[in-house]
Design a protein around this motif. Sequence first.
Motif, PDB file in Angstrom:
ATOM      1  N   MET A   7      31.351  89.365  74.993  1.00 25.77           N
ATOM      2  CA  MET A   7      31.845  88.548  76.089  1.00 25.77           C
ATOM      3  C   MET A   7      31.016  88.805  77.352  1.00 25.77           C
ATOM      4  N   ILE A  65      23.897  79.366  73.945  1.00 21.42           N
ATOM      5  CA  ILE A  65      25.059  79.060  74.797  1.00 21.42           C
ATOM      6  C   ILE A  65      24.618  78.675  76.200  1.00 21.42           C
ATOM      7  N   HIS A 100      29.647  77.746  69.605  1.00 21.56           N
ATOM      8  CA  HIS A 100      28.753  78.903  69.612  1.00 21.56           C
ATOM      9  C   HIS A 100      29.415  80.139  70.222  1.00 21.56           C
ATOM     10  N   VAL A 101      30.370  79.962  71.124  1.00 15.83           N
ATOM     11  CA  VAL A 101      31.147  81.114  71.592  1.00 15.83           C
ATOM     12  C   VAL A 101      31.942  81.689  70.422  1.00 15.83           C
ATOM     13  N   ARG A 102      32.569  80.816  69.638  1.00 18.86           N
ATOM     14  CA  ARG A 102      33.303  81.302  68.458  1.00 18.86           C
ATOM     15  C   ARG A 102      32.367  82.009  67.484  1.00 18.86           C
ATOM     16  N   ILE A 129      27.776  86.870  77.146  1.00 22.20           N
ATOM     17  CA  ILE A 129      27.948  85.447  77.432  1.00 22.20           C
ATOM     18  C   ILE A 129      28.193  85.234  78.918  1.00 22.20           C
ATOM     19  N   SER A 181      21.957  83.692  70.242  1.00 21.40           N
ATOM     20  CA  SER A 181      23.282  83.197  70.588  1.00 21.40           C
ATOM     21  C   SER A 181      23.406  83.023  72.102  1.00 21.40           C
ATOM     22  N   ALA A 217      34.330  78.551  77.518  1.00 22.08           N
ATOM     23  CA  ALA A 217      34.197  79.847  76.860  1.00 22.08           C
ATOM     24  C   ALA A 217      35.517  80.617  76.893  1.00 22.08           C
ATOM     25  N   VAL A 251      29.176  74.454  73.097  1.00 20.75           N
ATOM     26  CA  VAL A 251      29.370  75.759  73.748  1.00 20.75           C
ATOM     27  C   VAL A 251      30.528  76.480  73.074  1.00 20.75           C
ATOM     28  N   THR A 261      30.003  83.924  68.213  1.00 24.40           N
ATOM     29  CA  THR A 261      29.587  85.255  68.678  1.00 24.40           C
ATOM     30  C   THR A 261      30.239  86.378  67.885  1.00 24.40           C
ATOM     31  N   TYR A 272      37.482  81.937  73.643  1.00 25.16           N
ATOM     32  CA  TYR A 272      37.872  83.340  73.439  1.00 25.16           C
ATOM     33  C   TYR A 272      39.371  83.468  73.219  1.00 25.16           C
TER      34      TYR A 272
END
Length: 131
Positions: free
Chosen positions: A92, A66, A81-83, A95, A62, A118, A78, A85, A122
Amino acid sequence: MADAQDRYARGMATRRAVLGERYVDAAVANTDPFTADFQKLITESAWGTVWARDTISRRERSMLTIALLAALGHHDEVAMHVRATRNTGASMDDIKEALLHVAIYAGVPAANHAFKVARAAYAEMQDDKAG
């Protein structure tokens, strides 16, 4: 063909585990004759081959994903893929560290925009959690 079918099944399971049922269900529902081959390709290759490997963890994969997407300026990916995580175990802070590497190795503008993307992802995740 059993090998390709196995890769597809493994890929779909991995894709669902990482991106979530809702996201994958929407992608499948939006598949049409024009995009079907592409969906098959990414499910078998990205998800059924690369993401399904156990050499590194999904958390590490992951972070790498990202960072690469940020370096290449693929901002929608991005955010996606942040979601993801929440399913991969990347925190956090993980990342943030990945994006700091992007700043040094791919450029400050790429990292700057990725931090904005990102942060918005978040915030969306927090809103989803609250509501």
